[in-house]
Design an enzyme around this catalytic site. Structure first.
Site, PDB file in Angstrom:
ATOM      1  N   ASP A  85      50.369  20.989  20.348  1.00 29.30           N
ATOM      2  CA  ASP A  85      49.257  21.546  19.571  1.00 29.30           C
ATOM      3  C   ASP A  85      48.916  20.529  18.482  1.00 29.30           C
ATOM      4  O   ASP A  85      49.710  20.282  17.578  1.00 29.30           O
ATOM      5  CB  ASP A  85      49.688  22.881  18.965  1.00 29.30           C
ATOM      6  CG  ASP A  85      48.528  23.650  18.335  1.00 29.30           C
ATOM      7  OD1 ASP A  85      47.477  23.040  18.071  1.00 29.30           O
ATOM      8  OD2 ASP A  85      48.697  24.857  18.079  1.00 29.30           O
ATOM      9  N   ASP A  96      41.235  21.254  16.535  1.00 32.04           N
ATOM     10  CA  ASP A  96      42.527  21.881  16.805  1.00 32.04           C
ATOM     11  C   ASP A  96      42.569  22.153  18.299  1.00 32.04           C
ATOM     12  O   ASP A  96      41.738  22.915  18.819  1.00 32.04           O
ATOM     13  CB  ASP A  96      42.626  23.170  15.983  1.00 32.04           C
ATOM     14  CG  ASP A  96      43.977  23.850  16.062  1.00 32.04           C
ATOM     15  OD1 ASP A  96      44.865  23.357  16.784  1.00 32.04           O
ATOM     16  OD2 ASP A  96      44.146  24.889  15.386  1.00 32.04           O
ATOM     17  N   HIS A 155      41.354  31.384  15.440  1.00 33.35           N
ATOM     18  CA  HIS A 155      40.973  31.425  14.027  1.00 33.35           C
ATOM     19  C   HIS A 155      39.741  30.577  13.770  1.00 33.35           C
ATOM     20  O   HIS A 155      39.384  29.714  14.564  1.00 33.35           O
ATOM     21  CB  HIS A 155      42.127  30.902  13.174  1.00 33.35           C
ATOM     22  CG  HIS A 155      42.683  29.594  13.680  1.00 33.35           C
ATOM     23  ND1 HIS A 155      42.184  28.370  13.299  1.00 33.35           N
ATOM     24  CD2 HIS A 155      43.671  29.337  14.576  1.00 33.35           C
ATOM     25  CE1 HIS A 155      42.854  27.409  13.928  1.00 33.35           C
ATOM     26  NE2 HIS A 155      43.752  27.970  14.715  1.00 33.35           N
ATOM     27  N   HIS A 163      43.133  27.697   8.896  1.00 31.37           N
ATOM     28  CA  HIS A 163      43.035  29.097   9.310  1.00 31.37           C
ATOM     29  C   HIS A 163      42.098  29.839   8.367  1.00 31.37           C
ATOM     30  O   HIS A 163      42.459  30.147   7.240  1.00 31.37           O
ATOM     31  CB  HIS A 163      44.420  29.759   9.319  1.00 31.37           C
ATOM     32  CG  HIS A 163      45.290  29.286  10.429  1.00 31.37           C
ATOM     33  ND1 HIS A 163      46.355  28.451  10.239  1.00 31.37           N
ATOM     34  CD2 HIS A 163      45.235  29.514  11.760  1.00 31.37           C
ATOM     35  CE1 HIS A 163      46.931  28.184  11.395  1.00 31.37           C
ATOM     36  NE2 HIS A 163      46.270  28.824  12.336  1.00 31.37           N
ATOM     37  N   GLU A 188      42.833  30.168  21.099  1.00 28.91           N
ATOM     38  CA  GLU A 188      44.101  29.672  21.637  1.00 28.91           C
ATOM     39  C   GLU A 188      44.925  30.779  22.287  1.00 28.91           C
ATOM     40  O   GLU A 188      45.800  31.378  21.652  1.00 28.91           O
ATOM     41  CB  GLU A 188      44.910  28.945  20.567  1.00 28.91           C
ATOM     42  CG  GLU A 188      45.143  29.658  19.264  1.00 28.91           C
ATOM     43  CD  GLU A 188      45.990  28.834  18.307  1.00 28.91           C
ATOM     44  OE1 GLU A 188      46.910  28.124  18.736  1.00 28.91           O
ATOM     45  OE2 GLU A 188      45.709  28.908  17.092  1.00 28.91           O
ATOM     46  N   GLU A 276      44.235  25.572  24.077  1.00 30.48           N
ATOM     47  CA  GLU A 276      43.375  25.735  22.901  1.00 30.48           C
ATOM     48  C   GLU A 276      42.260  24.701  22.888  1.00 30.48           C
ATOM     49  O   GLU A 276      42.475  23.544  23.238  1.00 30.48           O
ATOM     50  CB  GLU A 276      44.209  25.589  21.620  1.00 30.48           C
ATOM     51  CG  GLU A 276      43.414  25.779  20.332  1.00 30.48           C
ATOM     52  CD  GLU A 276      44.287  25.684  19.092  1.00 30.48           C
ATOM     53  OE1 GLU A 276      43.853  26.173  18.033  1.00 30.48           O
ATOM     54  OE2 GLU A 276      45.396  25.110  19.179  1.00 30.48           O
TER      55      GLU A 276
END
Length: 291
Positions: A85, A96, A155, A163, A188, A276
């Protein structure tokens, strides 16, 4: 979102995509966890970007928030399921993105989270609720015989903030936030063979400064000086001056200056996969910046 911010998000996404897939090739049986983590983080810095958060590298039943420790001696083993990640920031605008690497016997589980992500992305447009997205993720994962991780979510993203609202569940809920044009979001899905809920391990390697207060210990002052330019983005214990680090970190956490992220895991013996992407919601759909 301004045109300039959009360009930063797109550049971060391009870098993140390349570096994540370079890292995927490094994860092989017998390779060093520490060497993979440091190589991938190094590629971000070599590209002139910022590490948005320490590379999360989580194994098997661990779903998130693990990374290499200083001097980490772990090696990848046959049968491991490895989550990578990665976060890349360009002028604070974050990409992300995550994938799972199967080192033996987990192809269907890896495909479950990947397919759930694809299905969720197809739904994204203004007016769609996060509850609808969660329901689609849950249905896709359960149709393949696995469970979504109910207490992990996607998020929103904002400059220097990993976040933010909206929270994007991995299970169906009533209502939820309504997506709007210009939002930056990370979706994700996590799929598991276990209980479908994660809990905290004792291990903590990732921290974040969450407040500014006076501190007395010189070692604590050194830590805060080291992470000041992070502007609130998370950091790794591995990046810090190692002398007297335990006492200093414990004090900073106790004072509420720093927050520690425990490794999150499902039940022992289970396996968790993750996928993700980062998206920018547009007038008629979305741009996937990390694809």
């Amino acid at each position: 979102m301004s045109d300039e911010e959009m360009e930063y998000y797109l550049e971060a996404g391009r870098l993140a995509h390349t570096i994540l897939h370079d890292g995927e090739k490094m994860v092989t049986v017998g390779a060093s966890v520490l060497e993979v983590v440091e190589a991938m983080e190094g590629k971000i810095l070599d590209a002139g970007a910022q590490i948005a958060f320490p590379l999360n590298l989580s194994l098997n039943a661990d779903a998130a928030h693990d990374t290499a420790s200083d001097g980490d001696e772990r090696l990848f083993a046959e049968g491991d399921l490895v989550k990578l990640d990665l976060g890349v920031a360009v002028e604070g605008c974050i990409a992300d993105t995550a994938l799972s690497v199967d080192l033996g016997g987990h192809a269907d589980l890896v495909e479950a989270s990947r397919a759930a992500l694809d299905r969720a992305i197809d739904l994204v447009r203004p007016g769609v609720t996060t509850g609808e997205i969660g329901a689609a993720i849950q249905a896709e994962i359960e149709s393949r015989g696995f469970q979504p991780v109910a207490n992990l979510t996607g998020h929103g993203l904002a400059p220097y903030s990993i976040h933010t609202d909206p929270t994007i569940p991995n299970i169906g809920i009533q209502g939820g936030a309504v997506l709007e044009e210009g939002m930056a979001i990370a979706i994700e899905p996590f799929a598991t063979t276990g209980s479908g809920r994660v809990s905290d391990r004792a291990r903590i390697e990732i921290y974040q400064q969450v407040d500014v207060k006076p501190v007395r210990l010189p070692s604590a002052k050194r830590i805060l000086s080291k992470v000041r330019d992070r502007r609130g983005m998370p950091f790794s214990r591995r990046w810090l001056p190692q002398e007297k680090i335990e006492l200093a970190l414990a004090g900073l956490v106790r004072q509420g200056v720093v927050y520690g992220y425990p490794v999150l895991h499902d039940v022992e013996g289970s396996f968790v996969s993750q996928a993700e992407h980062t998206l920018i919601v547009t007038a008629d759909g979305a741009i996937v910046t990390t694809r």
